[in-house]
Design a protein around this motif. Structure first.
Motif, PDB file in Angstrom:
ATOM      1  N   ALA A  11       2.019   2.110  -6.881  1.00  0.00           N
ATOM      2  CA  ALA A  11       1.594   1.314  -6.021  1.00  0.00           C
ATOM      3  C   ALA A  11       0.164   0.711  -6.536  1.00  0.00           C
ATOM      4  O   ALA A  11      -0.015  -0.770  -6.231  1.00  0.00           O
ATOM      5  CB  ALA A  11       1.331   2.048  -4.596  1.00  0.00           C
ATOM      6  N   ARG A  12      -0.617   1.619  -7.151  1.00  0.00           N
ATOM      7  CA  ARG A  12      -1.836   0.834  -7.766  1.00  0.00           C
ATOM      8  C   ARG A  12      -1.744  -0.174  -8.799  1.00  0.00           C
ATOM      9  O   ARG A  12      -2.147  -1.345  -8.855  1.00  0.00           O
ATOM     10  CB  ARG A  12      -2.654   1.860  -8.291  1.00  0.00           C
ATOM     11  N   ARG A  35       1.216  -1.950  -9.098  1.00  0.00           N
ATOM     12  CA  ARG A  35       1.707  -2.995  -8.439  1.00  0.00           C
ATOM     13  C   ARG A  35       0.941  -4.120  -7.739  1.00  0.00           C
ATOM     14  O   ARG A  35       0.846  -5.023  -7.991  1.00  0.00           O
ATOM     15  CB  ARG A  35       2.862  -2.740  -7.511  1.00  0.00           C
ATOM     16  N   ALA A  36      -0.161  -3.271  -6.872  1.00  0.00           N
ATOM     17  CA  ALA A  36      -0.866  -4.099  -6.296  1.00  0.00           C
ATOM     18  C   ALA A  36      -2.127  -4.740  -7.215  1.00  0.00           C
ATOM     19  O   ALA A  36      -2.358  -5.866  -7.100  1.00  0.00           O
ATOM     20  CB  ALA A  36      -1.726  -3.224  -5.361  1.00  0.00           C
ATOM     21  N   ARG A  77      -1.031  16.070  -5.360  1.00  0.00           N
ATOM     22  CA  ARG A  77      -0.540  14.845  -4.651  1.00  0.00           C
ATOM     23  C   ARG A  77       0.974  14.999  -5.163  1.00  0.00           C
ATOM     24  O   ARG A  77       1.430  14.579  -6.243  1.00  0.00           O
ATOM     25  CB  ARG A  77      -0.998  13.549  -4.909  1.00  0.00           C
ATOM     26  N   ASP A 105     -11.406   1.761  -5.811  1.00  0.00           N
ATOM     27  CA  ASP A 105     -11.217   3.090  -5.572  1.00  0.00           C
ATOM     28  C   ASP A 105      -9.982   3.278  -5.003  1.00  0.00           C
ATOM     29  O   ASP A 105      -9.028   2.736  -5.346  1.00  0.00           O
ATOM     30  CB  ASP A 105     -12.637   3.532  -4.748  1.00  0.00           C
ATOM     31  N   LEU A 106     -10.019   3.852  -3.542  1.00  0.00           N
ATOM     32  CA  LEU A 106      -8.742   4.063  -2.716  1.00  0.00           C
ATOM     33  C   LEU A 106      -7.977   3.067  -2.318  1.00  0.00           C
ATOM     34  O   LEU A 106      -7.041   3.399  -1.517  1.00  0.00           O
ATOM     35  CB  LEU A 106      -8.966   5.428  -1.964  1.00  0.00           C
ATOM     36  N   THR A 107      -8.604   2.009  -2.221  1.00  0.00           N
ATOM     37  CA  THR A 107      -8.130   0.753  -1.154  1.00  0.00           C
ATOM     38  C   THR A 107      -8.212  -0.455  -1.816  1.00  0.00           C
ATOM     39  O   THR A 107      -9.185  -1.150  -1.669  1.00  0.00           O
ATOM     40  CB  THR A 107      -8.946   0.812   0.125  1.00  0.00           C
ATOM     41  N   LEU A 108      -6.985  -1.015  -2.242  1.00  0.00           N
ATOM     42  CA  LEU A 108      -7.065  -2.172  -3.127  1.00  0.00           C
ATOM     43  C   LEU A 108      -6.950  -3.285  -2.246  1.00  0.00           C
ATOM     44  O   LEU A 108      -7.516  -4.447  -2.517  1.00  0.00           O
ATOM     45  CB  LEU A 108      -5.819  -2.033  -4.032  1.00  0.00           C
ATOM     46  N   CYS A 109      -6.330  -3.037  -0.951  1.00  0.00           N
ATOM     47  CA  CYS A 109      -6.587  -4.290   0.193  1.00  0.00           C
ATOM     48  C   CYS A 109      -7.999  -4.591   0.436  1.00  0.00           C
ATOM     49  O   CYS A 109      -8.512  -5.772   0.491  1.00  0.00           O
ATOM     50  CB  CYS A 109      -6.089  -3.857   1.498  1.00  0.00           C
ATOM     51  N   TYR A 135      -3.002   9.905 -10.629  1.00  0.00           N
ATOM     52  CA  TYR A 135      -2.560  11.064 -10.347  1.00  0.00           C
ATOM     53  C   TYR A 135      -1.486  11.505 -11.346  1.00  0.00           C
ATOM     54  O   TYR A 135      -0.912  10.839 -12.351  1.00  0.00           O
ATOM     55  CB  TYR A 135      -1.871  11.193  -8.878  1.00  0.00           C
ATOM     56  N   LEU A 162       1.859   6.767  -5.905  1.00  0.00           N
ATOM     57  CA  LEU A 162       0.464   6.214  -6.028  1.00  0.00           C
ATOM     58  C   LEU A 162      -0.003   5.446  -7.112  1.00  0.00           C
ATOM     59  O   LEU A 162      -0.533   4.259  -6.850  1.00  0.00           O
ATOM     60  CB  LEU A 162      -0.393   7.498  -5.722  1.00  0.00           C
TER      61      LEU A 162
END
Lengths: 288, 255
Positions: free
Chosen positions: A32-33, A35-36, A23, A231-235, A17, A29
């Motif tokens: 967070a991506r 970092r994860a 957003r 995609d939208l959920t690294l978990c 983004y 965002l």
């Protein structure tokens, strides 16, 4: 030790983004991506930005100005983060001339693949020139897919696996990535449709983590046609990585899914921090 | 991060798709792999059974060999005859909770029968487990007609003052916030949320909920065998550093 181990890992379906998109929390965002991703052990995020994410034109029907801005921002991230980030060029296929010009522009700036979303069904003839252009430059095409679309869904002309496979059969030398089998809809339909279309690769991303989905994907197309992504959920992406061994895949198959298949289908030197697999096919384009 | 009990597991076949090995022995192996000590286990098909009593008895029998690890969570329909008897049977079988499916039984929000059941559960110290959904809406079989559990149903049940402990499973961030911030602080304390469907990074919904609602309102749940048991563990592992020592509630502390 990274959560997914220390072997290379390429996320072939990331999104980023930028300031000015829809957003307001764009900075958080992106952070967070990354970092994860670092915690998981992602070697490279191959990402796309779909216009302004709906702020100035619809996410799935991007205006030309939004398309250019989104791609510029994605390439800026690539420049800022070196080998950690690579870019798809996202295009709206409704204006073929603009789309091809945008691919050429972004290819010169370092893009490594083409992203198609939901502005036109994948089997529409308008996509043929784009596929031909991808073939000419050795670019994979990541196509947003609704797994078994049984009706129209608002806000997008989503394609399903059937439609993408029709396009793929028309362009057998282009590698198509069928996006997010975990991203909504019935993946079982996709497995049946894509099974015998060798230039269609399945992307494991999406928030869906059904037990049996990974098993079915492996049974349908084999580990050499699967690509890991978040995609939208690294978990859920991490959960699927942890699940690859329990479902019976050996180290070779897991390596294929984690990184070797990506090296095979993206242009040479796309992932300079990751070694080449021994059977890499020659490609036309190289990363700028 | 503590994660010793899975409050959201099932055994048995699912009506709408094949699921690998939905059996108690497979569940125990998964629990050993994931470091889960105990699981609350329901019958997967029971939500669609008009009379759940036979599936309850089957559940009790099939879990007996695993009693130290797997606790049966039978179904009680408050719109079915002799539901009090079924509830007492659950108590006698040492079930820590029961499962209730208002959407599948077309019980509207605020239904008096739900409140009566919740009151009876509170009296005998039995928790209630609600399920927002089994599968994503976009992949459901055409014959799978039950709607997702509504936030209104949960709010009304929490507002009813029954003193029941209510665990809501398979909820996402927006559902949780719509319910939580529609309740008084006291009403909020009657609800716990499992983390099985909450998104992690980059949206970081779980982190957001821990910061705003508090981790003590959350419990560990996997939705096995429908979903990969690795998912909630992955989500907890990806929490930002400052939240890594947050503790989930362990419902065994209630007794």
């Amino acid at each position: 030790m990274p959560l997914a181990g220390s072997d290379p890992l390429i996320d072939i379906h990331a999104h980023f983004y930028y300031e000015g998109c829809a957003r307001a929390d764009w900075r958080e965002l992106n952070a967070a991506r990354l970092r994860a991703g670092a915690a998981i052990g992602i070697s490279c995020h191959v990402g796309s930005i779909l216009g302004s994410w709906g702020r100035h034109s619809p996410t799935y029907f991007q205006s030309p100005a939004d398309t250019v801005r989104g791609n510029d921002e994605m390439l800026a991230l690539q420049r800022a983060h070196g080998a950690l980030i690579r870019s798809y060029v996202a295009v709206n296929p409704n204006d073929t001339r603009r789309a091809i010009a945008e691919i050429d522009r972004c290819l010169a700036l370092g893009a490594v693949g083409v992203k198609l979303a939901a502005a036109r069904r994948a089997d529409d003839a308008l996509l043929d020139p784009i596929a031909e252009h991808a073939e000419r430059h050795g670019l994979p095409v990541l196509q947003h897919i609704w797994q078994h679309r049984r009706r129209h869904w608002g806000g997008q002309d989503a394609s399903d696996g059937d439609e993408l496979c029709r396009l793929a059969r028309r362009h057998p030398k282009v590698n198509f990535i069928l996006a997010h089998i975990g991203g909504g809809g019935d993946y079982a339909h996709t497995f049946t449709v894509a099974q015998n279309v060798p230039n269609v690769y399945l992307d494991l991303s999406g928030s869906g983590v059904d037990r049996g989905m990974l098993d079915g994907a492996v049974a349908a197309v084999g580990p050499r046609r699967l690509l890991w992504g978040a995609d939208l959920t690294l978990c859920t992406g991490l959960a699927k990585l942890w699940a690859l061994e329990p479902i019976g895949l050996d180290a070779d198959a897991i390596a294929d899914i984690r990184w070797r298949n990506a090296l095979r289908i993206f242009p040479p030197n796309t992932f300079p921090t990751v070694s080449q697999p021994r059977d890499a096919r020659p490609q036309k384009a190289t990363v700028a | 991060m503590n994660a010793r009990i899975d409050v959201n597991a099932f055994v048995g076949d699912y009506p709408f798709r094949a699921i690998p090995h939905p059996d108690p022995d497979a569940l125990v192996r998964v629990m050993d792999r994931e470091g889960i000590e105990q699981a609350w286990v329901g019958s997967l098909a029971a939500a669609w059974h008009r009379d759940p009593s036979q599936s309850n008895e089957h559940l009790f029998r099939s879990l007996t060999p695993y009693a130290s690890r797997l606790a049966p969570i039978p179904v009680v329909r408050p719109d079915w005859p002799d539901w009090h008897g079924v509830l007492h049977r659950a108590r006698d079988a040492k079930a820590p909770a029961i499962r209730v499916y208002p959407s599948h039984w077309q019980l509207p929000a605020g239904d008096d029968r739900l409140n009566a059941l919740a009151t009876a559960c509170a009296e005998q110290g039995t928790a209630i487990v609600l399920t927002v959904r089994f599968e994503d809406l976009r992949q459901r079989h055409p014959l799978d007609g039950a709607a997702d559990l509504s936030a209104a149903t949960v709010r009304e049940l929490a507002r009813a003052g029954t003193r029941a402990r209510i665990i809501v499973t398979a909820a996402s961030r927006d559902f949780i916030e719509e319910v939580h911030w529609g309740l008084t602080p006291n009403e909020q304390k009657s609800l716990w949320w499992d983390i099985s469907w909450i998104w992690g990074p980059p949206e970081d919904h779980l982190a957001h909920l821990f910061r705003t609602i508090g981790s003590e309102r959350f419990v560990f749940g996997t939705a096995w065998p429908l979903r990969l048991a690795q998912t909630p563990r992955a989500n907890l592992a990806l929490l930002p550093d400052e939240l890594s020592d947050q503790r989930l509630t362990d419902p065994r502390d209630w007794s």
